[in-house]
Design a protein around this motif. Structure first.
Motif, short mmCIF file in Angstrom:
data_model
loop_
_atom_site.label_atom_id
_atom_site.label_comp_id
_atom_site.label_asym_id
_atom_site.label_seq_id
_atom_site.Cartn_x
_atom_site.Cartn_y
_atom_site.Cartn_z
N ARG A 1 -17.35 7.27 5.43
CA ARG A 1 -16.83 6.48 6.55
C ARG A 1 -15.32 6.68 6.65
NH1 ARG A 1 -12.85 4.45 4.30
NH2 ARG A 1 -12.90 2.76 2.77
N ALA A 2 -14.80 6.44 7.84
CA ALA A 2 -13.36 6.36 8.06
C ALA A 2 -13.00 4.88 8.11
CB ALA A 2 -12.98 7.04 9.36
N LYS A 3 -11.90 4.51 7.54
CA LYS A 3 -11.50 3.10 7.46
C LYS A 3 -11.34 2.51 8.85
CE LYS A 3 -8.67 0.47 4.25
NZ LYS A 3 -9.81 0.36 3.34
N GLU A 4 -11.85 1.30 9.03
CA GLU A 4 -11.70 0.61 10.31
C GLU A 4 -10.22 0.24 10.52
OE1 GLU A 4 -13.91 0.21 12.58
OE2 GLU A 4 -15.69 0.83 11.47
N VAL A 5 -9.81 0.17 11.76
CA VAL A 5 -8.41 -0.13 12.07
C VAL A 5 -8.01 -1.49 11.51
CG1 VAL A 5 -6.73 -0.52 13.91
CG2 VAL A 5 -8.41 1.32 14.13
N ALA A 6 -8.87 -2.48 11.66
CA ALA A 6 -8.56 -3.83 11.16
C ALA A 6 -8.40 -3.83 9.64
CB ALA A 6 -9.65 -4.80 11.57
N SER A 7 -9.25 -3.04 8.96
CA SER A 7 -9.16 -2.95 7.51
C SER A 7 -7.87 -2.24 7.09
CB SER A 7 -10.38 -2.19 6.97
OG SER A 7 -10.30 -2.05 5.57
N PHE A 8 -7.49 -1.20 7.85
CA PHE A 8 -6.23 -0.51 7.57
C PHE A 8 -5.04 -1.46 7.74
CE2 PHE A 8 -2.47 1.68 9.20
CZ PHE A 8 -2.24 2.58 8.17
N GLU A 9 -5.07 -2.24 8.80
CA GLU A 9 -3.97 -3.18 9.06
C GLU A 9 -3.84 -4.19 7.93
OE1 GLU A 9 -2.32 -6.13 12.62
OE2 GLU A 9 -4.35 -5.29 12.73
N LYS A 10 -4.98 -4.69 7.46
CA LYS A 10 -4.96 -5.68 6.39
C LYS A 10 -4.44 -5.07 5.09
CE LYS A 10 -7.99 -8.90 3.91
NZ LYS A 10 -9.39 -9.41 3.79
N LYS A 11 -4.89 -3.85 4.78
CA LYS A 11 -4.49 -3.22 3.53
C LYS A 11 -3.04 -2.76 3.57
CE LYS A 11 -6.35 -0.19 -0.02
NZ LYS A 11 -7.53 0.61 -0.43
N SER A 12 -2.57 -2.33 4.73
CA SER A 12 -1.21 -1.81 4.84
C SER A 12 -0.15 -2.88 4.62
CB SER A 12 -1.00 -1.14 6.20
OG SER A 12 -1.06 -2.09 7.25
N THR A 13 -0.52 -4.13 4.82
CA THR A 13 0.44 -5.23 4.61
C THR A 13 0.18 -5.99 3.31
OG1 THR A 13 -0.98 -6.69 5.96
CG2 THR A 13 0.82 -5.56 7.08
N GLU A 37 0.46 -7.24 -0.43
CA GLU A 37 1.64 -7.44 -1.27
C GLU A 37 1.34 -7.20 -2.74
OE1 GLU A 37 3.05 -11.37 -0.54
OE2 GLU A 37 3.85 -10.89 1.46
N SER A 38 2.35 -6.75 -3.46
CA SER A 38 2.24 -6.58 -4.91
C SER A 38 2.43 -7.94 -5.58
CB SER A 38 3.31 -5.60 -5.41
OG SER A 38 3.15 -4.33 -4.82
N ALA A 39 2.31 -7.96 -6.91
CA ALA A 39 2.42 -9.23 -7.65
C ALA A 39 3.80 -9.89 -7.48
CB ALA A 39 2.14 -8.99 -9.13
N TYR A 41 2.67 -0.91 -0.03
CA TYR A 41 2.76 0.43 0.54
C TYR A 41 3.98 0.54 1.46
CZ TYR A 41 -2.15 0.41 -0.88
OH TYR A 41 -3.32 0.30 -1.59
N SER A 42 4.83 1.52 1.16
CA SER A 42 5.98 1.76 2.05
C SER A 42 5.60 2.73 3.17
CB SER A 42 7.15 2.32 1.24
OG SER A 42 6.79 3.55 0.62
N ASP A 43 4.59 3.58 2.89
CA ASP A 43 4.10 4.53 3.90
C ASP A 43 2.58 4.53 3.85
OD1 ASP A 43 3.57 6.54 5.66
OD2 ASP A 43 4.68 8.10 4.61
N PRO A 44 1.94 3.54 4.46
CA PRO A 44 0.49 3.35 4.34
C PRO A 44 -0.34 4.58 4.71
CG PRO A 44 1.49 1.48 5.44
CD PRO A 44 2.55 2.53 5.33
N LEU A 45 0.08 5.34 5.70
CA LEU A 45 -0.71 6.48 6.16
C LEU A 45 -0.84 7.56 5.09
CD1 LEU A 45 0.42 6.82 9.87
CD2 LEU A 45 -1.90 6.42 9.06
N THR A 46 0.12 7.67 4.21
CA THR A 46 0.04 8.67 3.14
C THR A 46 -0.32 8.07 1.79
OG1 THR A 46 2.42 8.50 2.72
CG2 THR A 46 1.70 10.18 4.29
N GLU A 47 -0.02 6.79 1.59
CA GLU A 47 -0.24 6.17 0.29
C GLU A 47 -1.63 5.56 0.13
OE1 GLU A 47 2.92 3.42 -0.30
OE2 GLU A 47 4.48 4.95 -0.23
#
Length: 350
Positions: free
Chosen positions: A46-58, A60-62, A68-74
């Motif tokens: 599967r390819a990640k859903e846009v909503a899932s990408f948005e949630k994961k890209s923001t 936070e760490s502990a 992620y500073s560059d979600p598309l590559t990281e």
């Protein structure tokens, strides 16, 4: 957050590309399973859903900073696949093939991590991988070049536990610690799942031993045997398997449908008996062909025969496949790539 909104917008624009890449990844993995004759339940991608990408890209760490500073590559699971097998032995076989067919950036044994904590629970093999240059230049595979993707491998039992646990924990709103009864239930189910996988492993061992005993019976002679005892043994899936067991000693069997498929193709080529097939392969040194191919995984009976026929029949074998299996464009591309390997080894007959 405007920067991350731009990332989401860009991913949304590119998602069709990732969908196509996911389909191609599934095809590559399925081909690996088929060629190695590994019995599996399902290969999904599967390819990640846009909503899932948005949630994961923001996420936070502990320490509260953005992960992620560059979600598309990281983010490594924009494209992801999962292979589900019936036994832990098959999981190990699949993992070995993945290690040979892909460049691995990361790998993790989640089951071992769980056991090392003295717990029962999630068990799966995880990989972050890239396509090896072997596939570069083959039509249709360019979409995966320079792309990272995740691959998970698990048994059907592990899959059932993980899917239901994920549904309850993340979709149902009961994270670990929220309800002790649910926690105990999943832990008990994990104990039973591990026990069930062990029982399946034992069944598999008995099946292999029993099958080995059967295969040690009478061997079918080759056409060069004294008296030529083949005397028109018609080519079928069963007779072909017996012939290949002798030709490729120590090589594992293919799936039953694979013998039927290639024997049907041979009959269309005018080779309808074991005697004729043996004569066709008489001058082929299958060990030299195997060296030319440089198999990065165990090549089974039908793959070995396909390569030997390519060396023996040359372009005629490619043209036969092209005529009889017009929808098999990917395999046709592989035959042409193998032709180049034979040419490089000085074995191509034209």
């Amino acid at each position: 957050m405007e920067i991350f909104a731009n990332h989401v917008e860009l991913y949304s624009q590119r998602r069709d590309l990732y969908v196509k890449a996911a389909k191609k990844l599934r095809q590559v993995l399925t081909e690996c399973m088929e060629e190695a004759s590994i019995t599996y339940l399902v290969v999904k991608s599967r390819a990640k859903e846009v909503a899932s990408f948005e949630k994961k890209s923001t996420k936070e760490s502990a320490d509260g900073s953005l992960k992620y500073s560059d979600p598309l590559t990281e983010i490594t699971d924009l494209v992801a696949a999962r292979i589900v097998t019936y036994s832990e032995a098959s999981v190990e076989d699949v993992c070995a093939i993945i290690g040979q067919k892909f460049f691995l950036d990361e790998s993790a044994d989640k089951g071992k991590e769980t056991r090392d904590k003295g717990e029962f629970g999630y068990a799966s093999k995880h990989f972050v991988a890239k396509l090896l240059p072997t596939y570069f230049g083959i039509p249709g595979y360019k979409i995966l070049e320079d792309m990272r993707f995740e691959i998970q491998v698990r048994t059907a039992v592990q899959h059932a536990w993980a899917e239901y646990e994920h549904s309850v924990r993340y979709k149902g709103g009961f994270p670990k610690g929220a309800n002790p009864e649910i926690d105990r239930g999943f832990e008990a189910a994990a104990v039973d799942a591990e026990r069930l996988d062990r029982e399946f492993a034992e069944i598999g061992r008995v099946v292999r031993e029993a099958s080995s005993g059967v295969s040690q019976g009478e061997k079918i002679p080759t056409s060069s045997s004294k008296g030529n005892s083949f005397a028109r043994t018609w080519l079928t899936g069963a007779s072909l398997r017996s012939f290949l067991e002798q030709r490729y000693s120590g090589v594992g069997p293919s799936k039953r449908m694979s013998y039927d498929w290639i024997s049907g193709l041979l009959v269309l080529h005018g080779i309808d008996s074991i005697e004729e097939l043996s004569a066709t392969l008489q001058d082929v040194n299958h060990e030299l062909v195997a060296q030319a191919m440089g198999y990065s995984y165990p090549a089974m009976h039908v793959r070995r025969l396909d390569d030997d026929l390519l060396q023996s029949l040359g372009q005629g074998w490619i043209e036969r496949y092209k005529r009889e299996v017009p929808e098999g464009k990917e395999h046709l591309s592989h035959l042409r790539a193998r032709r180049r390997m034979l040419q490089n080894a000085g074995l191509w007959r034209g």
